[in-house]
Design an enzyme around this catalytic site. Structure first.
Site, PDB file in Angstrom:
ATOM      1  CE1 TYR A  68      -1.984  11.438  -6.112  1.00 24.53           C
ATOM      2  CE2 TYR A  68      -3.442  11.008  -7.970  1.00 24.53           C
ATOM      3  CZ  TYR A  68      -2.195  10.896  -7.352  1.00 24.53           C
ATOM      4  OH  TYR A  68      -1.187  10.218  -7.982  1.00 24.53           O
TER       5      TYR A  68
ATOM      6  CD  GLU B 219       0.827  14.406  -4.350  1.00 24.73           C
ATOM      7  OE1 GLU B 219       1.021  15.636  -4.386  1.00 24.73           O
ATOM      8  OE2 GLU B 219       1.189  13.635  -5.245  1.00 24.73           O
TER       9      GLU B 219
ATOM     10  CG  ASP C 114      11.745  -4.587   9.008  1.00 29.63           C
ATOM     11  OD1 ASP C 114      10.543  -4.832   9.246  1.00 29.63           O
ATOM     12  OD2 ASP C 114      12.251  -4.689   7.875  1.00 29.63           O
TER      13      ASP C 114
ATOM     14  CB  THR D 175       4.767  -5.681   6.256  1.00 31.78           C
ATOM     15  OG1 THR D 175       5.028  -6.811   7.091  1.00 31.78           O
ATOM     16  CG2 THR D 175       5.970  -5.422   5.374  1.00 31.78           C
TER      17      THR D 175
ATOM     18  CE  LYS E  52       6.072  -9.517   5.051  1.00 30.57           C
ATOM     19  NZ  LYS E  52       7.495  -9.139   5.116  1.00 30.57           N
TER      20      LYS E  52
ATOM     21  NE  ARG F 256       1.349  -7.687  -0.968  1.00 35.82           N
ATOM     22  CZ  ARG F 256       1.638  -8.870  -0.436  1.00 35.82           C
ATOM     23  NH1 ARG F 256       0.689  -9.740  -0.173  1.00 35.82           N
ATOM     24  NH2 ARG F 256       2.875  -9.185  -0.177  1.00 35.82           N
TER      25      ARG F 256
HETATM   26  C1  LIG Z   1       8.306  -8.479   4.262  1.00 35.17           C
HETATM   27  C2  LIG Z   1       9.410  -7.684   4.837  1.00 35.17           C
HETATM   28  C3  LIG Z   1       9.796  -6.463   4.268  1.00 35.17           C
HETATM   29  C4  LIG Z   1       9.285  -5.952   2.957  1.00 35.17           C
HETATM   30  O1  LIG Z   1       7.956  -5.831   2.808  1.00 35.17           O
HETATM   31  P1  LIG Z   1       7.298  -5.696   1.351  1.00 35.17           P
HETATM   32  O2  LIG Z   1       5.921  -5.296   1.686  1.00 35.17           O
HETATM   33  O3  LIG Z   1       7.421  -7.035   0.715  1.00 35.17           O
HETATM   34  O4  LIG Z   1       8.053  -4.641   0.620  1.00 35.17           O
HETATM   35  C5  LIG Z   1      10.777  -5.744   4.914  1.00 35.17           C
HETATM   36  N1  LIG Z   1      11.359  -6.195   6.037  1.00 35.17           N
HETATM   37  C6  LIG Z   1      11.030  -7.386   6.595  1.00 35.17           C
HETATM   38  C7  LIG Z   1      11.710  -7.830   7.840  1.00 35.17           C
HETATM   39  C8  LIG Z   1      10.050  -8.162   5.998  1.00 35.17           C
HETATM   40  O5  LIG Z   1       9.742  -9.337   6.542  1.00 35.17           O
END
Ligand SMILES: *Cc1c(COP(=O)(O)O)cnc(C)c1O
Length: 449
Positions: A55, A57, A201, A227, A230, A236
């Site tokens: 932990y 925090e 994003d 993220t 990807k 993750r």
């Molecule tokens: C995949 C994605 C998310 C969310 O990610 P998670 O890990 O699935 O919660 C948010 N914004 C965009 C543009 C994404 O491609």
């Protein structure tokens, strides 16, 4: 794939067996869901460690628990690597995933009822970009959504009008299946006109940005979320980056973001994930990663070109990223049928809405394809041609089977009808699967990057 699972085999053979099956599935199929990828063995080793026991925090140097000496060193190194790789002054590496990262940005910058603006789901946005009713972002804020034009491209003049009319407090520039580049400079100009914050994003395209084949939002956005599982090929998780532009607008932005993540939304950080992210960031800083990102885009372009030659209609006419969407309306097939038929042949994709889709989200008219994971296996343009031909063969055989069964689009919504249809196309799908199996053998899943 990567796991020896010496202990798991003994303690919980049922779960161990399922994990092995899933890893085997990933080895012997073509992973073409554009948000998926193969993380390295090094990343996976960091994940499966005793760091999950701790932990911590708070943030490095300011924790609420004792015993965080090494955790501090790991998180600090992770942050330093991210700052260096992306050239930003501040990074938070604690978000559990992309959705919580976006929520934290909203929590930091907005009050309930403020207007937020994101790309609609059908046009290629994400659920967290303000999709009305269904999502937190659409319920707690006043959400306006922008759309692509009828050609599938974002029309920045129309966007300007909409922004001036609705005056959002926050504009989200980010995509999940928009196949074209975003013009972050233009987004920033429009946001500045109404004093809105700009959130980029880049979850899907972060690896392309590192490779220099997608526009870099750092000079233009106030905050960037991504993220890490990807195109970045990490665990993750997600990161929130604050830019110099954002800091200039609000010198308190770093603290606001950090407080929104913890204690605003989250408790203890997932330290094993943060260590794995540090590893992935190191891997992404190697010259090989630049070649990788460039190849992803080349592969997608070739895939699109070949599908186009076969007569398919692609949203926006093609791609200049890692992703493309086939509009199946000319074939009069549902995305469900094509995605399930492709899976039967060993090609794993997902059904997807197309812009102005006449069908509901559960039965959309498109299928989304991506090249990041294929490229991680070392596949190149030649293989993309083979795969485009295979996809064409699957869709053609589904089309024929549907005709011979005399099914309508409405019939196709029934799972049993689709199963029948796919069974009818069985012989062709099997032929395609042999091609897929051969490709998977020739390009084994890589364990090191
Ligand atoms: C995949 C994605 C998310 C969310 O990610 P998670 O890990 O699935 O919660 C948010 N914004 C965009 C543009 C994404 O491609």
């Amino acid at each position: 794939m990567f796991s020896s699972m010496q202990f798991l085999n003994r303690v919980d053979p049922a779960i161990a067996a399922l994990i092995k099956k899933e890893e085997a599935r990933q080895r012997r199929t073509l992973m073409m869901i554009p948000s998926e990828n193969y993380s390295s063995r090094a990343v996976q080793e960091a994940l499966a460690t005793g760091l999950t026991n701790k932990y911590s925090e708070g943030y490095a140097g300011a924790r609420y628990y004792q015993g965080n000496r090494y955790i501090d060193a790991i998180e600090s190194r992770c942050v330093e690597r991210a700052k260096r790789l992306f050239h930003v002054p501040h990074v938070n590496v604690q978000p559990y995933s992309g959705s919580p990262a976006n929520s934290a940005v909203y929590f930091a910058l907005l009050s309930p009822g403020d207007t937020i603006m994101g790309l609609s789901l059908a046009s290629g946005g994400h659920l967290t970009h303000g999709v009305p009713k269904l999502t937190f972002s659409g319920q707690y804020f006043h959400s306006v959504q922008y759309e692509v034009g009828s050609d599938g491209w974002i029309d920045y003049n129309a966007l300007e009008k909409q922004i001036k009319k609705t005056r959002p407090r926050l504009i989200v520039a980010g995509t999940t299946h928009y196949p074209r580049r975003l013009d972050f400079r233009r987004f920033a100009e429009l946001a500045d006109q109404v004093g809105a914050n700009l959130l980029a994003d880049v979850s899907h395209v972060v690896g392309l940005i590192i490779a220099g084949v997608y526009p870099d939002p750092v000079p233009y956005a106030d905050v960037i979320t991504t993220t890490t599982h990807k195109t970045l090929r990490g665990p993750r998780a997600a990161m929130i980056m604050v830019t110099n532009k954002g800091l200039k607008r609000d010198p308190q932005l770093n603290e606001k973001i950090d407080r929104a993540v913890f204690p605003g939304l989250q408790g203890g950080p997932h330290n094993n994930t943060i260590a794995a992210l540090a590893v992935a960031l190191k891997e992404a800083g190697q010259p090989g990663f630049i070649r990788y990102g460039k190849q992803i885009v080349k592969n997608a372009a070739r895939l699109a070109e070949r599908l186009h030659q076969h007569g398919y209609q692609l949203v926006s006419g093609g791609t200049d990223t890692h992703v493309l969407v086939i509009d199946l309306r000319p074939q009069a097939l549902l995305g469900n049928t094509v995605a399930e038929g492709l899976e039967a042949a060993g090609i794993v994709t997902n059904r997807n809405k197309v812009p102005f889709d006449p069908n509901p989200a559960f039965y959309p008219s498109g299928v989304r394809l991506g090249t990041p994971a294929l490229t991680s296996r070392g596949m190149q343009e030649k293989q993309m041609e083979i795969i485009a031909d295979a996809i064409d063969q699957v869709i053609r055989s589904l089309h024929q089977a549907k005709a011979s069964l005399e099914l309508t689009l409405n019939d196709e919504r029934k799972k049993t009808n689709r199963a029948n249809l796919i069974r009818r196309a069985g012989r062709e799908l099997k032929q395609v699967n042999a091609v897929v199996t051969a490709l998977c053998r020739r390009f084994p899943v890589v364990k090191e990057y």
